[in-house]
Design an enzyme around this catalytic site. Structure first.
Site, PDB file in Angstrom:
ATOM      1  N   HIS A 272       0.855  -1.196   0.000  1.00 36.68           N
ATOM      2  CA  HIS A 272       0.000   0.000   0.000  1.00 36.68           C
ATOM      3  C   HIS A 272       0.888   1.242   0.000  1.00 36.68           C
ATOM      4  O   HIS A 272       2.115   1.145   0.122  1.00 36.68           O
ATOM      5  CB  HIS A 272      -0.975  -0.007   1.188  1.00 36.68           C
ATOM      6  CG  HIS A 272      -0.357   0.016   2.543  1.00 36.68           C
ATOM      7  ND1 HIS A 272       0.424  -1.008   3.025  1.00 36.68           N
ATOM      8  CD2 HIS A 272      -0.403   0.948   3.539  1.00 36.68           C
ATOM      9  CE1 HIS A 272       0.816  -0.724   4.257  1.00 36.68           C
ATOM     10  NE2 HIS A 272       0.334   0.469   4.593  1.00 36.68           N
TER      11      HIS A 272
ATOM     12  N   HIS B 235       1.358   3.861   2.008  1.00 28.58           N
ATOM     13  CA  HIS B 235       1.915   4.538   3.179  1.00 28.58           C
ATOM     14  C   HIS B 235       3.445   4.501   3.152  1.00 28.58           C
ATOM     15  O   HIS B 235       4.053   3.502   2.774  1.00 28.58           O
ATOM     16  CB  HIS B 235       1.371   3.931   4.470  1.00 28.58           C
ATOM     17  CG  HIS B 235      -0.036   4.364   4.757  1.00 28.58           C
ATOM     18  ND1 HIS B 235      -0.901   3.636   5.551  1.00 28.58           N
ATOM     19  CD2 HIS B 235      -0.738   5.464   4.347  1.00 28.58           C
ATOM     20  CE1 HIS B 235      -2.074   4.271   5.618  1.00 28.58           C
ATOM     21  NE2 HIS B 235      -2.003   5.368   4.893  1.00 28.58           N
TER      22      HIS B 235
ATOM     23  N   ASP C  93       5.927   4.215   5.199  1.00 31.05           N
ATOM     24  CA  ASP C  93       6.780   3.214   5.857  1.00 31.05           C
ATOM     25  C   ASP C  93       6.832   1.908   5.068  1.00 31.05           C
ATOM     26  O   ASP C  93       7.568   0.993   5.435  1.00 31.05           O
ATOM     27  CB  ASP C  93       6.344   2.967   7.311  1.00 31.05           C
ATOM     28  CG  ASP C  93       4.897   2.515   7.462  1.00 31.05           C
ATOM     29  OD1 ASP C  93       4.047   2.944   6.670  1.00 31.05           O
ATOM     30  OD2 ASP C  93       4.610   1.744   8.405  1.00 31.05           O
ATOM     31  N   HIS C  94       6.086   1.849   3.973  1.00 33.09           N
ATOM     32  CA  HIS C  94       6.112   0.659   3.113  1.00 33.09           C
ATOM     33  C   HIS C  94       6.686   0.944   1.719  1.00 33.09           C
ATOM     34  O   HIS C  94       6.887   0.010   0.948  1.00 33.09           O
ATOM     35  CB  HIS C  94       4.701   0.075   2.985  1.00 33.09           C
ATOM     36  CG  HIS C  94       4.173  -0.444   4.280  1.00 33.09           C
ATOM     37  ND1 HIS C  94       4.152  -1.778   4.613  1.00 33.09           N
ATOM     38  CD2 HIS C  94       3.673   0.205   5.360  1.00 33.09           C
ATOM     39  CE1 HIS C  94       3.656  -1.920   5.836  1.00 33.09           C
ATOM     40  NE2 HIS C  94       3.357  -0.727   6.299  1.00 33.09           N
TER      41      HIS C  94
ATOM     42  N   HIS D  22      -7.707  -1.451   5.251  1.00 28.47           N
ATOM     43  CA  HIS D  22      -6.825  -0.484   5.910  1.00 28.47           C
ATOM     44  C   HIS D  22      -7.318   0.918   5.558  1.00 28.47           C
ATOM     45  O   HIS D  22      -8.298   1.074   4.820  1.00 28.47           O
ATOM     46  CB  HIS D  22      -5.371  -0.725   5.462  1.00 28.47           C
ATOM     47  CG  HIS D  22      -4.345   0.001   6.268  1.00 28.47           C
ATOM     48  ND1 HIS D  22      -4.329  -0.008   7.643  1.00 28.47           N
ATOM     49  CD2 HIS D  22      -3.283   0.778   5.892  1.00 28.47           C
ATOM     50  CE1 HIS D  22      -3.299   0.711   8.071  1.00 28.47           C
ATOM     51  NE2 HIS D  22      -2.664   1.213   7.021  1.00 28.47           N
TER      52      HIS D  22
ATOM     53  N   ASP E  35      -0.716  -3.885   5.736  1.00 25.92           N
ATOM     54  CA  ASP E  35      -1.473  -3.445   6.902  1.00 25.92           C
ATOM     55  C   ASP E  35      -2.942  -3.826   6.728  1.00 25.92           C
ATOM     56  O   ASP E  35      -3.515  -3.687   5.644  1.00 25.92           O
ATOM     57  CB  ASP E  35      -1.316  -1.934   7.092  1.00 25.92           C
ATOM     58  CG  ASP E  35       0.100  -1.558   7.498  1.00 25.92           C
ATOM     59  OD1 ASP E  35       0.925  -2.469   7.624  1.00 25.92           O
ATOM     60  OD2 ASP E  35       0.366  -0.363   7.682  1.00 25.92           O
TER      61      ASP E  35
ATOM     62  N   HIS F 264       5.951  -5.932  11.908  1.00 25.77           N
ATOM     63  CA  HIS F 264       5.330  -4.603  11.885  1.00 25.77           C
ATOM     64  C   HIS F 264       4.861  -4.201  13.283  1.00 25.77           C
ATOM     65  O   HIS F 264       3.713  -3.859  13.513  1.00 25.77           O
ATOM     66  CB  HIS F 264       4.151  -4.615  10.889  1.00 25.77           C
ATOM     67  CG  HIS F 264       3.659  -3.250  10.490  1.00 25.77           C
ATOM     68  ND1 HIS F 264       2.658  -2.597  11.161  1.00 25.77           N
ATOM     69  CD2 HIS F 264       4.019  -2.426   9.478  1.00 25.77           C
ATOM     70  CE1 HIS F 264       2.404  -1.439  10.577  1.00 25.77           C
ATOM     71  NE2 HIS F 264       3.235  -1.311   9.546  1.00 25.77           N
TER      72      HIS F 264
END
Length: 326
Positions: free
Chosen positions: A69, A71, A73-74, A148, A218, A277
């Site tokens: 996805h 975001h 942090d990914h 999510h 997530d 995570h």
């Protein structure tokens, strides 16, 4: 340490949620086909390429990148990683399976920062990867939608190889001596024996071995993976909080607790589970112990809590082994 029948090998490159900490980077997971050097990267948080160097993985052997996805942090480490692969003189095409916005972000960033990749990107919109995507002869990937704050996905990573097995019993019964005749048949060549032609196809049995792992992005509804998990030997899933902390935080962040994932894995009769995570508040020994205790309460299978640089192998019998560092 190597087992001849290992099929998938996992190296965790980042196991923290949201932000990197001193001991854990943000999300990244390398999955290698143990028969050769081909590997797949799932997520590329900031700093992932440094982790790849430390784990001694070659960007030249990377065959696909999956982004769960949008975001940061990914995915914030993705463009730098692509640029470095180009500076390492990569020319082979690279498949990226990700949300459409990731493609747009790469294109805009390339334009604004004068980035010219010397290799083609084969971009597959994750929404179109519900059909199995064949990446190499042995590796394939399939996407599954999750729940999510933004569209998020899990990926089935499937390793399959077909081996030719000689029907040695039949050859012994016919009195065919070991040696060149057996070798020729194994290579698919017909042979002459006692004035007869023996066809290789009559003495070769094909054995297909398959390993299936699911890596989740997530997600606050593990049950969405029920169908995908039916023939999987391993689920790798986020476990950002314990249930007590999730209850305090509330439903806004849309993450899973250890309890939720453990109950799901138990209900599915999954034999192996790796959690990752983790919120920074659960990363010290006390926090990790609390997560582990919660999993043990609801799940009786084989499980691990991942740390950065942890390595595991999964063989075709469904046996998951943690590889101890030398």
């Amino acid at each position: 340490m190597k087992n001849s029948n290992n099929m998938l090998h996992f190296t965790f490159l980042g196991t923290s949620s949201g932000v990197p900490t001193l001991t854990r980077n943000v999300s990244g997971l390398a999955i290698r086909n143990s028969k050769n050097k081909d590997w797949i990267l799932v997520d590329a948080g900031e700093g992932t390429q440094h982790r790849i160097q430390q784990a001694k993985l070659a960007l030249q052997s990377l065959v696909a990148i999956c982004i769960t996805h949008v975001h940061g942090d990914h995915c914030y480490g993705l463009v730098g990683l692509l640029a470095s692969a180009g500076m390492n003189a990569r020319t082979a095409p690279l498949t990226i399976i990700a949300p459409k916005q990731i493609q747009q972000w790469i294109e805009v960033t390339a334009q604004l920062t004068d980035l010219h990749l010397p290799y083609p990107l084969n971009f597959i919109d994750v929404n179109e990867a519900a059909q199995i995507q064949q990446i190499t002869d042995e590796l394939s990937i399939q996407a599954h939608p999750l729940s999510h704050r933004v569209p998020s996905f899990a990926f089935s990573i499937i390793a399959q190889n077909t081996q030719k097995k000689l029907d040695t019993q039949a050859l012994i019964q016919l009195g065919i001596p070991k040696g060149k005749a057996w070798g020729d048949l194994q290579q698919g060549q017909n042979i002459q024996f006692n004035g007869e032609t023996l066809k290789a196809t009559d003495f070769i049995q094909l054995q297909t071995k398959r390993v299936h792992t699911i890596v989740g992005g997530d997600n606050n509804r593990p049950e969405l993976l029920a169908q995908a998990c039916q023939d999987a030997q391993l689920l790798i899933h986020e476990s950002t909080y314990t249930q007590a902390i999730l209850d305090k935080v509330g439903s806004g962040p849309m993450h899973s607790s250890a309890k939720m994932v453990a109950e799901f894995a138990q209900h599915q009769n999954l034999s192996n589970l790796i959690l990752t995570h983790f919120s920074p508040r659960h990363q010290d020994n006390t926090g990790q112990q609390a997560i582990a205790e919660e999993v043990k309460t609801f799940y009786t299978g084989n499980f691990y809590l991942a740390h950065d640089f942890d390595q595991f192998s999964l063989d075709e019998t469904g046996q998951l082994t943690k590889i101890e560092k030398y």
